[in-house]
Design a protein around this motif. Structure first.
Motif, PDB file in Angstrom:
ATOM      1  N   LEU A   1       0.833  -1.206   0.000  1.00  0.00           N
ATOM      2  CA  LEU A   1       0.000   0.000   0.000  1.00  0.00           C
ATOM      3  C   LEU A   1       0.871   1.262   0.000  1.00  0.00           C
ATOM      4  O   LEU A   1       0.550   2.243  -0.681  1.00  0.00           O
ATOM      5  CB  LEU A   1      -0.924  -0.033   1.235  1.00  0.00           C
ATOM      6  CG  LEU A   1      -1.808   1.197   1.455  1.00  0.00           C
ATOM      7  CD1 LEU A   1      -2.706   1.453   0.248  1.00  0.00           C
ATOM      8  CD2 LEU A   1      -2.663   1.013   2.709  1.00  0.00           C
TER       9      LEU A   1
ATOM     10  N   GLU B   1       0.134   4.656  -2.243  1.00  0.00           N
ATOM     11  CA  GLU B   1      -0.694   5.479  -1.355  1.00  0.00           C
ATOM     12  C   GLU B   1      -1.154   6.788  -1.991  1.00  0.00           C
ATOM     13  O   GLU B   1      -2.293   7.207  -1.829  1.00  0.00           O
ATOM     14  CB  GLU B   1       0.105   5.795  -0.084  1.00  0.00           C
ATOM     15  CG  GLU B   1      -0.676   5.524   1.160  1.00  0.00           C
ATOM     16  CD  GLU B   1       0.260   5.408   2.367  1.00  0.00           C
ATOM     17  OE1 GLU B   1      -0.240   5.021   3.418  1.00  0.00           O
ATOM     18  OE2 GLU B   1       1.468   5.708   2.237  1.00  0.00           O
TER      19      GLU B   1
ATOM     20  N   LYS C   1      -7.958   5.233  -0.459  1.00  0.00           N
ATOM     21  CA  LYS C   1      -7.935   4.029   0.388  1.00  0.00           C
ATOM     22  C   LYS C   1      -9.328   3.451   0.624  1.00  0.00           C
ATOM     23  O   LYS C   1      -9.475   2.268   0.950  1.00  0.00           O
ATOM     24  CB  LYS C   1      -7.266   4.351   1.726  1.00  0.00           C
ATOM     25  CG  LYS C   1      -5.766   4.432   1.630  1.00  0.00           C
ATOM     26  CD  LYS C   1      -5.167   4.632   2.997  1.00  0.00           C
ATOM     27  CE  LYS C   1      -3.766   5.197   2.863  1.00  0.00           C
ATOM     28  NZ  LYS C   1      -3.287   5.787   4.096  1.00  0.00           N
TER      29      LYS C   1
END
Lengths: 381, 265
Positions: B207, B211, B216
């Motif tokens: 992740l 990012e 998310k």
């Protein structure tokens, strides 16, 4: 260290060999056996994928894998076709091995590189009509003549000679000294004047392999084609076949596993007395016994391969793995035919071919009797 | 040209097992392969690379750590670079969350042509490829059977459309979804296998690596709007009924009567 698992790269290579064997070799195996012809398109495909130079360094044109990876190839192809197994083995583990170890820079570039990068195929000729297990009894001669040697003689049961580009030939350079002290190894090329190859010799098994007689009448070979030192060829022959036995062990494991796989499939489908024959205890016990023997044989092969990769003395390990695996292959293919009954005996199923193919593993590259001599010699010395 | 192929590792069986609690796939103990349509995509990409010197093929996979071997296989076939997107945060993703994650990675990788398989043999949704194109605002052609390079930035693509074909010109960057018929995948080579482990690497992206290019809220099980109501194994049907000794007309009448009886027609 004791290792019974393959590395990730060995596992991925095994997948390649297995996928190729299943998809490309299996469909051709029966026809090649019946016609006694090797399919040359298949050979070309394997050369391109690197099956003929697996255990050789990349710098020399090879694939950069190890001997164990090579045994995985031998097992996977031999599971579906033992003729393919011996075709690869004779090429990759005998003459090429000697050139890598003893060849001059010229020989490595001119002969070894095209052999292991997939351009050319080789055979190796030691056996003669009167020289089998007693390899020292060869009669082929090589007489020095200026910058050349003149070779004369007859070789028999030479696998791959039917389509080989390079011939590794053992000949006497000192007749008076005899085979052990007077033998040398030469590289001959297809097309050399006086080098003749007969038709495929009719055989019981591995019928698709091209196994012929090779005759030399006044073949003029450049002196630079002598491999290693003159008159020291007997040691090279012993070393080559010592190494080759690891591949034959793997071939025998492949034949046995291939036959057992057929039987497992068959006994789960075939019904007698209202149930599958796999549900009978006799079948179950037999299958359990067979798989146990195959696994034991495989680990002997891996031990020998690993010892070779680790530069240990592997000669007796190689002899043991060939002795045991070839015996297992003959027993298991016989039992597999028995478990499949009439269908096992029929040519519709591959186990009868595997039974015929298995027998040679007890004979070539040193008979089982010769293997016992080597193993006993090591233990009792 | 920079070609990126998105692949999925799938169970090598038509009998997909599901976890009855989470309704997700159970991968343990099931041999895995590269999804067949995706593998054809890899082959097509390698052929494009051979046609257009200087091109590179990157292969991208979202999956658990054991998907590494699928990427190694792609490298052994000749792909230049491999990236494994693997993070607990990506787990349990539906097609929306999967395509969101892959699109975020693709933004970082860069691309001229993105190739995905038409659909995976485990999920059979055929949604991820087209969704990636939407996320990235790219033109897309699905069900591709043939790709020709027309010029530096133009492809001519043949797509399957029911009983017909469409021949479509498309500008790069674009996304294509591949059918198995597109190209027969080549075998790995022995030195390719060695290179895949010794010379090349599978980059692990978590992740943290994407990012800044992903929302998310669109990741993993939590970011998956699809909810599976129930999953079950298909029950085998009973033996069929054989109607014998009927004329053609009688047979047709009997079949129609049966279909009406079952309320099918």
């Amino acid at each position: 260290m004791v290792e019974f698992t393959l590395t990730k790269e060995q596992q991925l290579a095994q997948k390649l060999f297995r996928d190729f064997a299943e998809n490309e070799i299996r469909p051709l195996a029966r026809e090649m056996d019946e016609t006694e012809e090797y399919n040359m398109e298949l050979l070309e495909k394997m050369k391109k994928l690197g099956f003929f130079g697996i255990q050789y360094p990349k710098e020399l044109g090879g694939e950069g894998a190890d001997t164990l990876t090579y045994t995985l190839c031998m097992e996977e192809v031999s599971k579906v076709d033992a003729s393919t197994g011996i075709t690869i083995s004779v090429h990759a583990s005998l003459g090429c091995m000697l050139l890598e170890k003893y060849g001059t820079e010229y020989q490595k570039e001119a002969f070894l590189r095209p052999l292991i990068d997939g351009r050319k195929v080789s055979c190796i000729a030691l056996t003669e009509p009167s020289a089998g297990t007693d390899a020292s009894a060869i009669k082929t001669t090589a007489v020095r003549d200026g910058d050349h040697y003149i070779l004369n003689g007859q070789k028999v049961f030479i696998t791959n000679s039917g389509f080989a580009d390079i011939f590794f030939i053992f000949a006497l350079t000192d007749r008076a000294a005899g085979g052990v002290k007077g033998m040398s190894l030469f590289v001959l090329e297809k097309g050399m004047s006086g080098l003749e190859v007969s038709k495929n010799i009719p055989r019981m098994g591995i019928r698709a392999a091209q196994n012929c007689e090779v005759t030399m009448i006044d073949v003029k070979v450049p002196a630079e084609n002598l491999v290693g030192v003159e008159n020291k060829g007997y040691k090279l022959a012993m070393e080559a076949f010592g190494s080759g036995r690891i591949g034959i062990g793997a071939q025998a494991v492949g034949i046995a596993q291939g036959a057992l796989n057929e039987v497992i499939k068959y006994t789960k489908e075939r019904k007698q007395f209202g149930k599958t024959i796999a549900s009978f205890q006799n079948t179950q016990f037999k299958i359990a016994e067979m798989q146990t023997k195959i696994d034991a044989a495989r680990f002997l092969v891996w031990r020998a391969a690993k010892a070779k990769d680790n530069h240990e003395d592997y000669a007796s390990y190689a002899a043991m793995c060939k002795l045991f695996a070839s015996d297992v292959a003959v027993q298991i293919t016989r039992d597999c035919v028995q478990l499949m009954g009439g269908y096992g005996y029929s040519r519709e199923y591959p186990v009868e071919r595997m039974y015929r193919d298995a027998k040679i593993t007890e004979i070539y590259e040193g008979t089982s009797e010769a293997m016992r001599m080597i193993v006993a010699g090591k233990i009792l010395k | 040209m920079k070609i990126v192929v998105c692949i999925k590792q799938v169970p090598d069986t038509t009998e997909v097992r599901l976890d009855p609690k989470t309704n997700t796939l159970i991968r343990d103990g099931v041999p895995s392969i590269i999804n067949p349509d995706d593998k054809s995509g890899i082959e097509a990409a390698l052929q494009l690379k051979e046609q257009c010197p200087g091109s590179t093929v990157t292969v991208l996979c979202m999956g658990p750590p054991q998907a590494d071997v699928a990427l190694r296989e792609a490298l052994a076939m000749g792909c230049d670079e491999a990236i494994l997107l693997s993070d607990r945060a990506f787990g349990g993703a539906d097609t929306w969350a999967t395509s969101s994650t892959l699109a975020a990675a693709l933004k970082k990788i860069g691309y001229d042509i993105i190739i995905t398989g038409r659909q995976a043999i485990d999920g059979d949704t055929a949604q991820v490829g087209p969704q990636i194109a939407e996320h990235l605002g790219l033109p897309q052609i699905s069900y591709v059977e043939n790709i020709q390079v027309e010029s530096e930035d133009t492809l001519v693509v043949q797509r399957q459309f029911e009983g017909f074909y469409h021949i479509i010109e498309i500008k790069t960057p674009c996304l294509l979804t591949a059918l198995s018929q597109l190209a027969t995948p080549r075998y790995m080579t022995v030195h390719g296998v060695m290179d895949a482990y010794r010379e090349k690497e599978v980059k692990l992206w978590t992740l943290a690596d994407i990012e800044d290019t992903v929302d998310k809220a669109n990741l993993g099980l939590k970011g998956s709007p699809t909810r599976v109501m129930k999953s079950f194994t298909k029950q085998a049907k009973g033996a069929g009924t054989v109607l014998k000794d009927l004329s053609d007309d009688e047979a047709v009448a009997a079949i129609i009567a049966k279909l009406q009886e079952k309320h099918i027609i």
